[in-house]
Design a protein around this motif. Structure first.
Motif, PDB file in Angstrom:
ATOM      1  N   ALA A  80      46.987  34.667  37.660  1.00  0.00           N
ATOM      2  CA  ALA A  80      47.253  33.682  36.612  1.00  0.00           C
ATOM      3  C   ALA A  80      48.514  32.899  36.960  1.00  0.00           C
ATOM      4  N   GLY A  81      48.675  31.754  36.310  1.00  0.00           N
ATOM      5  CA  GLY A  81      49.936  31.043  36.408  1.00  0.00           C
ATOM      6  C   GLY A  81      50.004  29.897  37.395  1.00  0.00           C
ATOM      7  N   SER A  82      48.964  29.665  38.187  1.00  0.00           N
ATOM      8  CA  SER A  82      48.960  28.547  39.126  1.00  0.00           C
ATOM      9  C   SER A  82      47.613  27.847  39.078  1.00  0.00           C
ATOM     10  N   PHE A  83      47.597  26.562  39.433  1.00  0.00           N
ATOM     11  CA  PHE A  83      46.342  25.828  39.493  1.00  0.00           C
ATOM     12  C   PHE A  83      45.526  26.273  40.701  1.00  0.00           C
ATOM     13  N   TYR A  84      44.219  26.456  40.485  1.00  0.00           N
ATOM     14  CA  TYR A  84      43.281  26.792  41.560  1.00  0.00           C
ATOM     15  C   TYR A  84      42.114  25.823  41.496  1.00  0.00           C
ATOM     16  N   GLU A  85      41.791  25.227  42.629  1.00  0.00           N
ATOM     17  CA  GLU A  85      40.678  24.285  42.708  1.00  0.00           C
ATOM     18  C   GLU A  85      39.366  25.056  42.558  1.00  0.00           C
TER      19      GLU A  85
END
Length: 149
Positions: A80-85
């Motif tokens: 969690a906590g970061s953008f993922y494509e």
């Protein structure tokens, strides 16, 4: 393209037929100017899979991007906590959301809704999951609409 009526000299209601043709052409032009895109497939990004038979698509209507994406699952653990494509809106790298928007995730039993964030930039949908996602777990990302940038 719209089917237009053939206009011939001396035809009955020729003026009305011409007016109908103009209306049809103008309606087509309005659709082109607003950037409408019919339901189109997506390409899943590395690290994501979908349940067998799942149809994931997007369309653009006026200033809104609508995406149907469900039954998607990570093929690797995603913290969690970061953008993922997650996926690419095929054929339209210019598409972007006006801002980040809320996105609901569900667990493998379609229970326990979890609110995350998402954005569309460069024709790609990226998400920030509300908690770590486990490889192979099924997450229903759902249906959503966002404003275009």
């Amino acid at each position: 393209m719209t089917d237009l009526k053939k206009i011939t000299a001396g035809m009955d209601n020729g003026c009305a037929a011409i007016d109908e043709n103009f209306t049809k052409v103008n309606n087509d032009l309005i659709k082109l100017q607003t950037g409408d895109i019919p339901w189109t497939g997506v390409a899943l990004s590395s690290g994501w899979g979908a349940d067998s038979g799942v149809l994931t698509q997007y369309r653009v209507i006026g200033d809104h991007i609508e995406i149907k994406a469900y039954g998607l699952k990570p093929t690797k653990d995603i913290p969690a906590g970061s953008f993922y494509e997650v996926l690419t809106l095929s054929g339209h790298p210019e598409l972007a959301s006006g801002s980040d928007f809320s996105l609901t995730f569900f667990d493998t039993n379609n229970l326990n809704p979890l609110q995350g964030r998402a954005r569309i930039s460069g024709g790609k949908l990226s998400v920030i999951p509300p908690l770590a996602l486990t490889a192979g777990s099924r997450y229903v990302i759902g249906f959503f609409i966002t404003d275009k940038a």
